[in-house]
Scaffold this motif. Structure first.
Motif, PDB file in Angstrom:
ATOM      1  N   VAL A 124      -7.906  -2.990   7.969  1.00  0.00           N
ATOM      2  CA  VAL A 124      -7.855  -4.013   9.011  1.00  0.00           C
ATOM      3  C   VAL A 124      -6.705  -4.994   8.818  1.00  0.00           C
ATOM      4  CG1 VAL A 124     -10.324  -3.905   9.475  1.00  0.00           C
ATOM      5  CG2 VAL A 124      -9.480  -5.519   7.776  1.00  0.00           C
ATOM      6  N   MET A 125      -5.945  -4.860   7.727  1.00  0.00           N
ATOM      7  CA  MET A 125      -4.841  -5.786   7.494  1.00  0.00           C
ATOM      8  C   MET A 125      -3.615  -5.010   7.025  1.00  0.00           C
ATOM      9  SD  MET A 125      -4.797  -9.418   5.417  1.00  0.00           S
ATOM     10  CE  MET A 125      -4.522  -8.738   3.787  1.00  0.00           C
ATOM     11  N   PRO A 126      -2.824  -4.490   7.952  1.00  0.00           N
ATOM     12  CA  PRO A 126      -1.627  -3.729   7.582  1.00  0.00           C
ATOM     13  C   PRO A 126      -0.633  -4.611   6.825  1.00  0.00           C
ATOM     14  CG  PRO A 126      -2.138  -3.506   9.927  1.00  0.00           C
ATOM     15  CD  PRO A 126      -2.981  -4.605   9.396  1.00  0.00           C
ATOM     16  N   ALA A 127       0.186  -3.967   5.994  1.00  0.00           N
ATOM     17  CA  ALA A 127       1.255  -4.694   5.318  1.00  0.00           C
ATOM     18  C   ALA A 127       2.239  -5.232   6.351  1.00  0.00           C
ATOM     19  CB  ALA A 127       1.968  -3.766   4.328  1.00  0.00           C
ATOM     20  N   GLU A 128       2.841  -6.373   6.041  1.00  0.00           N
ATOM     21  CA  GLU A 128       3.723  -7.043   7.006  1.00  0.00           C
ATOM     22  C   GLU A 128       4.913  -6.175   7.409  1.00  0.00           C
ATOM     23  OE1 GLU A 128       4.903 -10.904   5.804  1.00  0.00           O
ATOM     24  OE2 GLU A 128       2.856 -11.652   5.571  1.00  0.00           O
ATOM     25  N   GLU A 129       5.340  -5.292   6.481  1.00  0.00           N
ATOM     26  CA  GLU A 129       6.526  -4.491   6.791  1.00  0.00           C
ATOM     27  C   GLU A 129       6.202  -3.251   7.615  1.00  0.00           C
ATOM     28  OE1 GLU A 129       4.951  -3.258   2.730  1.00  0.00           O
ATOM     29  OE2 GLU A 129       5.362  -5.126   3.813  1.00  0.00           O
ATOM     30  N   LEU A 167      -7.172  -0.490  16.181  1.00  0.00           N
ATOM     31  CA  LEU A 167      -5.858  -1.060  16.508  1.00  0.00           C
ATOM     32  C   LEU A 167      -5.079  -1.491  15.266  1.00  0.00           C
ATOM     33  CD1 LEU A 167      -7.067  -3.138  19.571  1.00  0.00           C
ATOM     34  CD2 LEU A 167      -5.527  -1.174  19.660  1.00  0.00           C
ATOM     35  N   ALA A 168      -5.771  -2.088  14.294  1.00  0.00           N
ATOM     36  CA  ALA A 168      -5.094  -2.509  13.062  1.00  0.00           C
ATOM     37  C   ALA A 168      -5.134  -1.405  12.014  1.00  0.00           C
ATOM     38  CB  ALA A 168      -5.738  -3.785  12.510  1.00  0.00           C
ATOM     39  N   GLY A 169      -6.306  -0.749  11.890  1.00  0.00           N
ATOM     40  CA  GLY A 169      -6.453   0.258  10.849  1.00  0.00           C
ATOM     41  C   GLY A 169      -5.727   1.550  11.138  1.00  0.00           C
ATOM     42  N   VAL A 170      -5.755   2.004  12.385  1.00  0.00           N
ATOM     43  CA  VAL A 170      -5.130   3.296  12.728  1.00  0.00           C
ATOM     44  C   VAL A 170      -3.734   3.103  13.300  1.00  0.00           C
ATOM     45  CG1 VAL A 170      -5.344   5.410  14.083  1.00  0.00           C
ATOM     46  CG2 VAL A 170      -7.401   4.334  13.139  1.00  0.00           C
ATOM     47  N   LEU A 171      -3.599   2.198  14.271  1.00  0.00           N
ATOM     48  CA  LEU A 171      -2.292   1.983  14.905  1.00  0.00           C
ATOM     49  C   LEU A 171      -1.424   0.968  14.167  1.00  0.00           C
ATOM     50  CD1 LEU A 171      -3.334   2.099  18.665  1.00  0.00           C
ATOM     51  CD2 LEU A 171      -1.884   3.718  17.449  1.00  0.00           C
ATOM     52  N   ARG A 172      -2.010   0.207  13.233  1.00  0.00           N
ATOM     53  CA  ARG A 172      -1.282  -0.686  12.316  1.00  0.00           C
ATOM     54  C   ARG A 172      -0.673  -1.906  12.996  1.00  0.00           C
ATOM     55  NH1 ARG A 172      -3.950   0.250   8.431  1.00  0.00           N
ATOM     56  NH2 ARG A 172      -2.431  -0.429   6.872  1.00  0.00           N
ATOM     57  N   TYR A 173      -1.328  -2.460  13.998  1.00  0.00           N
ATOM     58  CA  TYR A 173      -0.924  -3.755  14.540  1.00  0.00           C
ATOM     59  C   TYR A 173      -1.418  -4.851  13.609  1.00  0.00           C
ATOM     60  CZ  TYR A 173       0.364  -1.662  19.030  1.00  0.00           C
ATOM     61  OH  TYR A 173       0.973  -0.929  20.019  1.00  0.00           O
ATOM     62  N   ASP A 174      -0.669  -5.961  13.504  1.00  0.00           N
ATOM     63  CA  ASP A 174      -1.172  -7.090  12.734  1.00  0.00           C
ATOM     64  C   ASP A 174      -2.404  -7.665  13.438  1.00  0.00           C
ATOM     65  OD1 ASP A 174      -0.464  -9.661  14.370  1.00  0.00           O
ATOM     66  OD2 ASP A 174       1.368  -8.470  14.419  1.00  0.00           O
ATOM     67  N   LEU A 175      -3.183  -8.480  12.714  1.00  0.00           N
ATOM     68  CA  LEU A 175      -4.488  -8.895  13.227  1.00  0.00           C
ATOM     69  C   LEU A 175      -4.407  -9.744  14.492  1.00  0.00           C
ATOM     70  CD1 LEU A 175      -6.624  -9.598  10.022  1.00  0.00           C
ATOM     71  CD2 LEU A 175      -6.848  -7.750  11.675  1.00  0.00           C
TER      72      LEU A 175
END
Length: 252
Positions: A124-129, A167-175
């Motif tokens: 639920v929290m992708p890396a910023e990069e 959205l965050a876990g699979v598609l990697r959008y920030d929260l």
């Protein structure tokens, strides 16, 4: 059912709190559904009536995130197609299946999400990069959004957690952007579900619109908070709200 001043105050206050919670994470319907049922609405009517507040809250939240430039528009069509398809099927199930199924589905989903956030926070929290991906050509994203839409159409309560996982876990959008897109998806499949519930005559409009006033104010406040807090704070707020949703599912 008589809408007394006490019930009006209850709906406005719970709607406001739920609007904030739903905009930042999810699970606000665990407050509004019991409030509607306390008023004497049957579970299926409360489930349908709750969508009125959810829909208007989503519109206000979307406008707020868009004003701050946090509504990602590059893949809206790709995100909405599987979410709407799932929402349509889920709403049909909710309209015709026994009401007792709602609680085990809700509880199982909330416990799973709480464990996911605790044991795999990157979900639920992708890396910023990291760069967000597109739904097209991504079967995993399609499946996750289809499932999220089905769940939202079926039970609504806690769907924000499932959408954030997609959205965050699979598609990697920030929260923050995931929350904005979550509201877009919620508005879309809630509109579909609401149409089915109206067709079935299951919406109590007066309490639904009173609740909507509270949720819209809450959504406006929630967007302001989302702009000020860090990703880490949002993650832990998401975890706490998931635990609260699990407890609510057990109690109600």
């Amino acid at each position: 059912m008589e809408l007394t001043p006490v019930f009006i105050a209850l709906l406005l206050v719970t709607g406001l709190i739920a609007g904030v919670i739903n905009t930042l994470a999810g699970g606000g319907s665990n407050l509004t559904l019991p409030a509607l049922m306390v008023m004497g609405l049957p579970a299926d009517v409360a489930n349908a009536t709750n969508r009125v507040g959810v829909f208007f809250q989503c519109l206000v939240g979307l406008k707020g995130f868009d004003r701050h430039g946090k509504l990602e528009r590059t893949d809206i069509k790709g995100i909405l197609i599987p979410t709407l398809a799932g929402g349509l099927v889920g709403a049909l199930f909710a309209s015709f299946l026994p009401v007792w199924l709602l609680k085990p589905v809700l509880l199982g989903t909330m416990v799973t999400m709480a464990l996911l956030i605790l044991l795999r926070p990157s979900a639920v929290m992708p890396a910023e990069e990291e760069m967000a991906g597109k739904v097209s050509g991504n079967p995993k994203a399609w499946g996750a959004l289809l499932l999220a839409g089905f769940y939202g159409g079926f039970v609504q309560a806690g769907v924000g957690f499932v959408l954030i996982a997609a959205l965050a876990g699979v598609l990697r959008y920030d929260l923050v952007r995931a929350n904005a897109l979550k509201l877009l998806c919620s508005a879309a499949f809630t509109a579909v579900a609401l149409g089915i519930f109206i067709w079935q005559g299951q919406v109590a409009w007066v309490p639904g619109l009173v609740l909507a006033v509270g949720t819209m104010v809450g959504a406006r406040l929630g967007v302001g908070m989302a702009m000020k807090v860090s990703q880490k704070t949002l993650k832990w707020f998401l975890f706490v709200m998931t635990l609260c949703a699990s407890v609510a599912a057990l109690l109600f």
